[in-house]
Write an enzyme that holds these catalytic residues in place. Structure first.
Site, mmCIF file in Angstrom:
data_model
loop_
_atom_site.group_PDB
_atom_site.id
_atom_site.type_symbol
_atom_site.label_atom_id
_atom_site.label_comp_id
_atom_site.label_asym_id
_atom_site.label_seq_id
_atom_site.Cartn_x
_atom_site.Cartn_y
_atom_site.Cartn_z
ATOM 1 N N GLU A 82 3.139 5.711 -10.617
ATOM 2 C CA GLU A 82 3.341 6.007 -9.200
ATOM 3 C C GLU A 82 4.700 5.509 -8.746
ATOM 4 O OE1 GLU A 82 0.395 4.767 -6.401
ATOM 5 O OE2 GLU A 82 -1.256 5.177 -7.773
HETATM 6 C C1 BGP Z 1 -0.914 3.422 -3.899
HETATM 7 C C2 BGP Z 1 -2.123 4.247 -4.294
HETATM 8 C C3 BGP Z 1 -1.979 5.708 -4.190
HETATM 9 C C4 BGP Z 1 -1.024 6.175 -3.113
HETATM 10 C C5 BGP Z 1 0.179 5.281 -2.908
HETATM 11 C C6 BGP Z 1 0.925 5.560 -1.623
HETATM 12 O O1 BGP Z 1 -1.357 2.273 -3.329
HETATM 13 O O2 BGP Z 1 -2.490 3.956 -5.637
HETATM 14 O O3 BGP Z 1 -3.281 6.236 -4.051
HETATM 15 O O4 BGP Z 1 -1.681 6.521 -1.964
HETATM 16 O O5 BGP Z 1 -0.100 3.937 -2.926
HETATM 17 O O6 BGP Z 1 0.321 4.833 -0.583
HETATM 18 P P1 BGP Z 1 0.033 5.560 0.806
HETATM 19 O O7 BGP Z 1 -0.736 6.787 0.465
HETATM 20 O O8 BGP Z 1 -0.733 4.581 1.602
HETATM 21 O O9 BGP Z 1 1.395 5.883 1.373
#
Ligand code: BGP
Length: 486
Positions: free
Chosen positions: A385
């Site tokens: 990610e």
């Molecule tokens: C991480 C998660 C994801 C994704 C990302 C972005 O914490 O694993 O699922 O969502 O963050 O965060 P957000 O969607 O709150 O911007």
């Protein structure tokens, strides 16, 4: 021995791709026998810093169960990947994806989490998705639990607080490991396992009425059960298919001391240890000594069974995967009780820009984290990610000009390449939110990450039509040149 032939490029077969999660993308929340999940009782935040998953109570769960609509709970609708997966995967293939990180919704396979027999309709859906990916030679990278679990296990036994949930989880993993043993090679156990310290979103446990000390006790006990479940699943997976590569998954929280004052440096070191503690357990197979001190000084007494140490030692992972978005700043007197942005504690870093959601953008921090983690563990690393949430605008001609996202990604991939030259063994990079989806922290649709724009607003209105953003073609070229041209 001094070497002049250090790596200069990403390796051949580098796993370029994108990442999503079932609870944020699928929709289809109540069809084909699927059970309700913990993500589907969290309402949308009223503002960009409100964390509504922390406000879940037994009463709010009852109200949510009684509500058969998706109006208040955006993760029930996602962006309807459940019905659009063929078109979406074709778009991923058009970008040249080598890998696609996704998750299986446990409650599609076991609607209440602990039935004797699995739900065939749920298993068949993921068969179709994996077969579609295989058409384009895209490797699935599958998260077994990504910020969700069957809600019934929260109602019945308060989620991961109960040791019984371990057995339910390993029954679920046994079924999916066996069903997809020839379709999936890469598996991750718990998404951002350290988010369990944030509470409900990570542990499925309702604890909002407890004191901070009681929450800490409950959350570290729930996390211990997740460590056991993860280790058992790794051992089980390797038995079912010795070719499986099973990884841990950490929300990497790179932090810096506010000043060179040694007390600030020590405070940052402690915060760094509290973040890498999770990977220490899953990679080294034991609790690090500093954690035994931390837990006892915070009056946390973990209840362990006689075999727990052996289970954790046996079930260590094959690689480390992690998310990286930002960095934070630690000072001895803030110790994590201030919030910067909406997910993190810390002080303002005057040298960094901040995203629209308050996250401090720090590409060099990614190189720092990669070096630190490689030097600490010497197991392959996988960035599963990284991305920029932004309020993208769809133009009248169907275009979306997201130069800011191209810049964010280019700067981070540049630092990844520097880390590879530093000698880090980096397996791949799956950009977060490769298609617009529902935000994990605030359940907003307007916090967009994708290379693909989805026509839907925060209230679920829209055609769900997909549009390529400018970053779509840019990323296609990055993959086509294996990161040589950005
Ligand atoms: C991480 C998660 C994801 C994704 C990302 C972005 O914490 O694993 O699922 O969502 O963050 O965060 P957000 O969607 O709150 O911007």
């Amino acid at each position: 021995m001094y070497q002049t032939n250090f790596p200069r490029e990403f390796k051949e077969g580098f796993l370029w791709g994108g990442a999503t999660a079932a609870n944020q993308v699928e929709g289809g929340w109540n069809i084909d026998e699927k059970g309700l999940t913990t993500a589907e009782v969290v309402r949308k935040a009223e503002n960009r810093t409100e964390l509504t998953f922390n406000e879940v109570t037994k009463e709010s769960i009852k109200d949510a169960i009684a509500d058969s609509t998706d109006t208040l709970y955006p993760k029930r609708r996602g962006v309807d990947f459940y019905h659009n997966y063929r078109e979406d995967i074709r778009l991923f293939a058009e970008m040249g994806f080598k890998a696609y990180r996704m998750s299986i919704a446990w409650a599609r396979i076991f609607p209440n989490g602990d039935e004797l027999e699995p739900n065939e309709a749920g298993l068949a859906f993921y068969d179709r998705v994996f077969d579609e990916l295989a058409k384009y030679n895209i490797e699935p990278v599958v998260t077994l639990s990504h910020y969700e679990m069957p809600l019934a296990l929260t109602v019945k036994q308060n989620g991961w607080v109960s040791r019984k949930t371990i057995t339910s989880f390993t029954r679920y993993t046994e079924v999916v490991f066996k069903r997809y043993r020839n379709k999936v090679k890469y598996w991750l156990t718990f998404n951002e396992i350290n988010a369990g310290t944030f509470g409900f979103m990570g542990t499925g446990a309702v604890d909002s009425a407890l004191s901070e000390d009681e929450k800490l006790q409950l959350r570290y006990q729930a996390l211990h059960h997740q460590f056991i479940a993860s280790a058992l699943a790794v051992t089980q997976g390797h038995t079912i298919n010795p070719e499986f590569k099973i990884g841990s998954m950490l929300a990497r929280m790179q932090t810096y001391p506010l000043t060179p004052n040694p007390v600030d440096v020590r405070a940052a070191q402690e915060n760094d240890n509290l973040n890498l503690f999770f990977t220490d357990v899953q990679v080294r197979g034991e609790y690090p000594e500093f954690m035994n001190r931390y837990l006892s000084e915070h009056q946390v007494k973990l209840v362990m069974e006689p075999d727990d140490e052996k289970i954790i030692k046996m079930g260590t992972v094959d690689f480390i995967s992690f998310s990286y978005y930002m960095s934070t700043v630690t000072s001895a007197n803030n110790a994590g009780d201030k919030s910067v942005g909406n997910m993190l504690n810390g002080e303002k870093n005057p040298y960094l820009e901040t995203s629209e959601w308050g996250w401090q953008v720090d590409p060099v921090g990614l190189r720092i984290s990669l070096n630190e983690m490689w030097n600490r563990y010497h197991v392959p690393l996988f960035i599963v990610e990284n991305g920029l949430g932004a309020a993208d605008q769809l133009e009248a001609d169907g275009s979306v000009h997201d130069e800011y996202r191209i810049n964010y990604l280019r700067e981070h991939i540049t630092q990844m390449k520097e880390a590879v030259k530093d000698g880090v063994d980096l397996m791949g990079y799956t950009m977060w939110g490769c298609i617009d989806l529902i935000s994990a922290s605030t359940s907003e649709m307007s916090k967009r990450y994708g290379f693909i724009y989805v026509d839907q607003d925060d209230d679920g209105h829209g055609s769900l039509k997909r549009y390529k953003k400018d970053s779509f073609d840019w990323y296609q070229h990055v993959i086509d040149t294996n990161g040589r041209e950005m």
